[in-house]
Design a protein around this motif. Structure first.
Motif, PDB file in Angstrom:
ATOM      1  N   GLN A   1      56.845  65.263  -6.612  1.00  0.00           N
ATOM      2  CA  GLN A   1      56.771  64.418  -7.811  1.00  0.00           C
ATOM      3  C   GLN A   1      57.455  63.085  -7.574  1.00  0.00           C
ATOM      4  OE1 GLN A   1      58.524  66.968 -10.763  1.00  0.00           O
ATOM      5  NE2 GLN A   1      56.536  67.765 -11.422  1.00  0.00           N
ATOM      6  N   ARG A   2      58.600  63.092  -6.900  1.00  0.00           N
ATOM      7  CA  ARG A   2      59.286  61.830  -6.608  1.00  0.00           C
ATOM      8  C   ARG A   2      58.446  60.942  -5.701  1.00  0.00           C
ATOM      9  NH1 ARG A   2      64.705  64.044  -4.601  1.00  0.00           N
ATOM     10  NH2 ARG A   2      63.985  65.974  -5.403  1.00  0.00           N
ATOM     11  N   TRP A   3      57.857  61.523  -4.667  1.00  0.00           N
ATOM     12  CA  TRP A   3      57.012  60.741  -3.766  1.00  0.00           C
ATOM     13  C   TRP A   3      55.765  60.223  -4.475  1.00  0.00           C
ATOM     14  CZ3 TRP A   3      58.341  58.314   0.347  1.00  0.00           C
ATOM     15  CH2 TRP A   3      59.386  58.786   1.136  1.00  0.00           C
ATOM     16  N   ALA A   4      55.207  61.039  -5.348  1.00  0.00           N
ATOM     17  CA  ALA A   4      54.022  60.603  -6.094  1.00  0.00           C
ATOM     18  C   ALA A   4      54.375  59.438  -7.012  1.00  0.00           C
ATOM     19  CB  ALA A   4      53.454  61.765  -6.903  1.00  0.00           C
ATOM     20  N   TRP A   5      55.533  59.500  -7.656  1.00  0.00           N
ATOM     21  CA  TRP A   5      55.955  58.410  -8.534  1.00  0.00           C
ATOM     22  C   TRP A   5      56.162  57.136  -7.725  1.00  0.00           C
ATOM     23  CZ3 TRP A   5      60.279  55.300  -8.943  1.00  0.00           C
ATOM     24  CH2 TRP A   5      60.373  54.563 -10.108  1.00  0.00           C
ATOM     25  N   LEU A   6      56.848  57.248  -6.602  1.00  0.00           N
ATOM     26  CA  LEU A   6      57.096  56.083  -5.749  1.00  0.00           C
ATOM     27  C   LEU A   6      55.787  55.492  -5.234  1.00  0.00           C
ATOM     28  CD1 LEU A   6      59.170  54.289  -4.278  1.00  0.00           C
ATOM     29  CD2 LEU A   6      59.103  55.941  -2.412  1.00  0.00           C
ATOM     30  N   THR A   7      54.854  56.342  -4.862  1.00  0.00           N
ATOM     31  CA  THR A   7      53.552  55.882  -4.379  1.00  0.00           C
ATOM     32  C   THR A   7      52.788  55.171  -5.482  1.00  0.00           C
ATOM     33  OG1 THR A   7      53.474  57.702  -2.806  1.00  0.00           O
ATOM     34  CG2 THR A   7      51.391  56.613  -3.308  1.00  0.00           C
ATOM     35  N   GLY A   8      52.823  55.716  -6.692  1.00  0.00           N
ATOM     36  CA  GLY A   8      52.137  55.083  -7.819  1.00  0.00           C
ATOM     37  C   GLY A   8      52.699  53.712  -8.137  1.00  0.00           C
ATOM     38  N   VAL A   9      54.021  53.601  -8.151  1.00  0.00           N
ATOM     39  CA  VAL A   9      54.660  52.305  -8.421  1.00  0.00           C
ATOM     40  C   VAL A   9      54.317  51.312  -7.316  1.00  0.00           C
ATOM     41  CG1 VAL A   9      56.897  51.143  -8.600  1.00  0.00           C
ATOM     42  CG2 VAL A   9      56.507  53.268  -9.843  1.00  0.00           C
ATOM     43  N   SER A  10      54.328  51.777  -6.072  1.00  0.00           N
ATOM     44  CA  SER A  10      53.996  50.897  -4.950  1.00  0.00           C
ATOM     45  C   SER A  10      52.566  50.384  -5.043  1.00  0.00           C
ATOM     46  CB  SER A  10      54.181  51.626  -3.624  1.00  0.00           C
ATOM     47  OG  SER A  10      55.520  52.032  -3.472  1.00  0.00           O
ATOM     48  N   LEU A  11      51.634  51.258  -5.414  1.00  0.00           N
ATOM     49  CA  LEU A  11      50.244  50.831  -5.574  1.00  0.00           C
ATOM     50  C   LEU A  11      50.106  49.825  -6.713  1.00  0.00           C
ATOM     51  CD1 LEU A  11      48.322  54.171  -5.009  1.00  0.00           C
ATOM     52  CD2 LEU A  11      48.265  52.129  -3.581  1.00  0.00           C
ATOM     53  N   LEU A  12      50.821  50.043  -7.796  1.00  0.00           N
ATOM     54  CA  LEU A  12      50.778  49.103  -8.919  1.00  0.00           C
ATOM     55  C   LEU A  12      51.298  47.729  -8.494  1.00  0.00           C
ATOM     56  CD1 LEU A  12      50.311  48.629 -11.987  1.00  0.00           C
ATOM     57  CD2 LEU A  12      52.714  49.244 -12.276  1.00  0.00           C
ATOM     58  N   VAL A  13      52.419  47.709  -7.793  1.00  0.00           N
ATOM     59  CA  VAL A  13      52.987  46.443  -7.326  1.00  0.00           C
ATOM     60  C   VAL A  13      52.024  45.746  -6.364  1.00  0.00           C
ATOM     61  CG1 VAL A  13      54.849  45.446  -5.928  1.00  0.00           C
ATOM     62  CG2 VAL A  13      55.380  47.095  -7.716  1.00  0.00           C
ATOM     63  N   CYS A  14      51.415  46.499  -5.461  1.00  0.00           N
ATOM     64  CA  CYS A  14      50.446  45.900  -4.524  1.00  0.00           C
ATOM     65  C   CYS A  14      49.245  45.325  -5.268  1.00  0.00           C
ATOM     66  CB  CYS A  14      49.989  46.931  -3.504  1.00  0.00           C
ATOM     67  SG  CYS A  14      51.252  47.348  -2.296  1.00  0.00           S
ATOM     68  N   GLY A  15      48.779  46.029  -6.287  1.00  0.00           N
ATOM     69  CA  GLY A  15      47.658  45.535  -7.085  1.00  0.00           C
ATOM     70  C   GLY A  15      47.996  44.248  -7.813  1.00  0.00           C
ATOM     71  N   VAL A  16      49.183  44.203  -8.402  1.00  0.00           N
ATOM     72  CA  VAL A  16      49.601  42.993  -9.123  1.00  0.00           C
ATOM     73  C   VAL A  16      49.762  41.822  -8.157  1.00  0.00           C
ATOM     74  CG1 VAL A  16      51.516  41.978 -10.425  1.00  0.00           C
ATOM     75  CG2 VAL A  16      50.636  44.221 -11.051  1.00  0.00           C
ATOM     76  N   ILE A  17      50.323  42.075  -6.990  1.00  0.00           N
ATOM     77  CA  ILE A  17      50.477  41.002  -5.995  1.00  0.00           C
ATOM     78  C   ILE A  17      49.111  40.518  -5.524  1.00  0.00           C
ATOM     79  CG2 ILE A  17      51.271  40.511  -3.652  1.00  0.00           C
ATOM     80  CD1 ILE A  17      53.725  42.229  -4.278  1.00  0.00           C
ATOM     81  N   ALA A  18      48.167  41.430  -5.348  1.00  0.00           N
ATOM     82  CA  ALA A  18      46.818  41.024  -4.936  1.00  0.00           C
ATOM     83  C   ALA A  18      46.163  40.163  -6.005  1.00  0.00           C
ATOM     84  CB  ALA A  18      45.966  42.260  -4.658  1.00  0.00           C
ATOM     85  N   ILE A  19      46.334  40.527  -7.262  1.00  0.00           N
ATOM     86  CA  ILE A  19      45.767  39.731  -8.358  1.00  0.00           C
ATOM     87  C   ILE A  19      46.455  38.380  -8.440  1.00  0.00           C
ATOM     88  CG2 ILE A  19      45.511  39.611 -10.877  1.00  0.00           C
ATOM     89  CD1 ILE A  19      45.097  42.684 -10.772  1.00  0.00           C
ATOM     90  N   TRP A  20      47.760  38.339  -8.180  1.00  0.00           N
ATOM     91  CA  TRP A  20      48.492  37.067  -8.199  1.00  0.00           C
ATOM     92  C   TRP A  20      47.964  36.149  -7.100  1.00  0.00           C
ATOM     93  CZ3 TRP A  20      51.726  34.516 -11.233  1.00  0.00           C
ATOM     94  CH2 TRP A  20      52.429  33.446 -10.699  1.00  0.00           C
ATOM     95  N   GLN A  21      47.671  36.717  -5.938  1.00  0.00           N
ATOM     96  CA  GLN A  21      47.200  35.922  -4.818  1.00  0.00           C
ATOM     97  C   GLN A  21      45.747  35.485  -4.987  1.00  0.00           C
ATOM     98  OE1 GLN A  21      48.989  34.905  -2.125  1.00  0.00           O
ATOM     99  NE2 GLN A  21      50.801  35.756  -3.097  1.00  0.00           N
ATOM    100  N   GLU A  22      44.929  36.333  -5.604  1.00  0.00           N
ATOM    101  CA  GLU A  22      43.501  36.041  -5.751  1.00  0.00           C
ATOM    102  C   GLU A  22      43.086  36.257  -7.209  1.00  0.00           C
ATOM    103  OE1 GLU A  22      40.135  34.612  -5.233  1.00  0.00           O
ATOM    104  OE2 GLU A  22      41.385  34.740  -3.450  1.00  0.00           O
ATOM    105  N   PRO A  23      43.126  35.206  -8.023  1.00  0.00           N
ATOM    106  CA  PRO A  23      42.826  35.331  -9.445  1.00  0.00           C
ATOM    107  C   PRO A  23      41.422  35.864  -9.739  1.00  0.00           C
ATOM    108  CG  PRO A  23      43.756  33.173  -8.960  1.00  0.00           C
ATOM    109  CD  PRO A  23      43.517  33.851  -7.656  1.00  0.00           C
ATOM    110  N   ALA A  24      40.471  35.712  -8.826  1.00  0.00           N
ATOM    111  CA  ALA A  24      39.104  36.173  -9.076  1.00  0.00           C
ATOM    112  C   ALA A  24      39.022  37.698  -9.191  1.00  0.00           C
ATOM    113  CB  ALA A  24      38.182  35.693  -7.965  1.00  0.00           C
ATOM    114  N   LEU A  25      40.020  38.420  -8.702  1.00  0.00           N
ATOM    115  CA  LEU A  25      40.009  39.879  -8.805  1.00  0.00           C
ATOM    116  C   LEU A  25      40.048  40.339 -10.260  1.00  0.00           C
ATOM    117  CD1 LEU A  25      42.428  40.868  -5.917  1.00  0.00           C
ATOM    118  CD2 LEU A  25      39.953  41.138  -5.976  1.00  0.00           C
ATOM    119  N   ALA A  26      40.886  39.705 -11.050  1.00  0.00           N
ATOM    120  CA  ALA A  26      41.017  40.057 -12.469  1.00  0.00           C
ATOM    121  C   ALA A  26      41.574  38.835 -13.204  1.00  0.00           C
ATOM    122  CB  ALA A  26      41.933  41.258 -12.652  1.00  0.00           C
ATOM    123  N   PRO A  27      40.698  37.941 -13.651  1.00  0.00           N
ATOM    124  CA  PRO A  27      41.173  36.696 -14.274  1.00  0.00           C
ATOM    125  C   PRO A  27      42.071  36.918 -15.496  1.00  0.00           C
ATOM    126  CG  PRO A  27      38.819  36.590 -13.849  1.00  0.00           C
ATOM    127  CD  PRO A  27      39.255  37.986 -13.541  1.00  0.00           C
TER     128      PRO A  27
END
Length: 103
Positions: free
Chosen positions: A23-49
């Protein structure tokens, strides 16, 4: 002489411990994926304007917190080499920190 096994080493206890670790690893993985997604959207606005526009508002809010709190300002100064340097370059501190991390 016989040795009794302690009851704390039962299979149920071991399975519960594995479940907690998973459960701890799953939580950490989920947060990491969320942060990566937000950083990707910050870098490329066309992903999710819409999300990128929301992040712009969040950056404005973060800038207000940074400007109003000397502790946060000092922490960022130690982290990225200076918030004032970022302001002089015309960048907000979050972008300056991301650019510094990229280099």
């Amino acid at each position: 002489m016989t040795h009794a096994r302690p009851f704390s080493d039962s299979a149920e206890t071991k399975a519960a411990a594995r479940a907690r670790r998973a459960q701890r690893w799953a939580w950490l993985t989920g947060v990491s994926l969320l942060v990566c997604g937000v950083i990707a959207i910050w870098q490329e606005p066309a992903l999710a304007p819409e999300v990128h526009d929301g992040l712009q508002g969040l950056v404005t809010l973060a800038q207000g917190v940074i400007d109003g709190n000397e502790t946060v300002r000092a922490m960022l100064t130690r982290l990225d080499g200076g918030v004032d340097l970022a302001k002089d370059a015309g960048l907000d501190p979050v972008t300056a920190l991301l650019l510094r991390a990229q280099n």
